[in-house]
Design a protein around this motif. Structure first.
Motif: not given
Ligand code: C5P
Length: 229
Positions: A179-199
């Motif tokens: 997907q287009d990052l638009q103005d987001q600089k440091r992105v992650a996909d939903p699975a890695s977000a959860v695996l890296h501790g995002a609630d």
């Protein structure tokens, strides 16, 4: 804290112009998402009446990033609590006294999560410095008695390690499948977000601008579900 139902990790940012568009999205997304985030644009346009219209099938994150003198922010937190929202935020840059006043005011609303924004993604400070400042502000928020922070996925694990696993992390900057990052600089996909501790994963344009927003939300939900097992 780990919700079992993947949709309860998913917050759709209602970054739209008016209430009619927000309600249409709510109807379209239905049970594909657990939360809606109402930010400044929509709240300034539509006010508390919109929160009532959104109803009680979804939890609401009122994203107004309060940043003012401690007394004013405490009063705003009381007003948010009276609206019955499930999450509200302040800016951690407001400092120790403001965060303490926030936590004291929030005590009257035990079901509301009160969180602090660490560093805005638009802040021009270098990345290493941003991470350091995010960790310092997360510690400040935890010590003041707040429930968690808004941070980048790339800081979530370090913040959990520092502040404890129950300290809530809310992460924007979610993108997947080219997907287009638009103005987001440091992105992650939903699975890695959860695996890296995002609630909680805040997702705006990847769902709002999808050809089929509900299908995009279900796709994110499936990635979260796979990461949770
Ligand atoms: O469209 P997109 O998925 O990039 O939307 C992300 C949402 O998260 C927007 O509502 C944006 O205001 C919000 N946000 C952010 N970065 C922060 C804090 C909030 O992108 N640091």
């Amino acid at each position: 804290m780990r919700e079992c139902d993947p949709k309860n990790h998913l917050m759709v940012a209602l970054d739209v112009e008016n209430g009619a568009q927000a309600l249409a999205l709510r109807d379209q997304l239905g049970d594909a998402v657990g939360w809606f985030k109402v930010g400044m644009r929509l709240f300034v346009a539509e006010g508390p009446a919109l929160l009532r219209k959104l109803g009680s099938d979804h939890r609401i994150f009122l994203d107004l990033k309060f940043h003012d003198i401690p007394n004013t922010v405490a009063q705003a937190i009381e007003s948010a609590g009276r609206l019955g929202v499930d999450m509200v935020n302040v800016h951690a840059g407001g400092g120790e006294a403001m965060l303490a006043a926030t936590a004291t005011a929030a005590n009257a609303f035990p079901d509301m999560l009160t969180i602090a924004v660490t560093v805005l993604t638009s802040d021009p400070m270098p990345k290493a410095q941003a991470k350091q400042v995010a960790l310092e502000r997360a510690a400040l928020a935890r010590d003041a008695g707040l429930h968690g922070v808004v941070c980048s996925v790339h800081e979530a694990a370090a913040i959990k390690a520092q502040c404890g696993d129950d300290f809530v992390t809310v992460t924007p900057g979610i993108r997947w499948g080219g997907q287009d990052l638009q103005d987001q600089k440091r992105v992650a996909d939903p699975a890695s977000a959860v695996l890296h501790g995002a609630d909680y994963l805040v997702i705006g344009r990847p769902i709002l601008q999808a050809d089929d927003p509900r299908a995009a939300a279900l796709e994110a939900q499936a990635m979260i579900r796979n990461a949770l097992v």
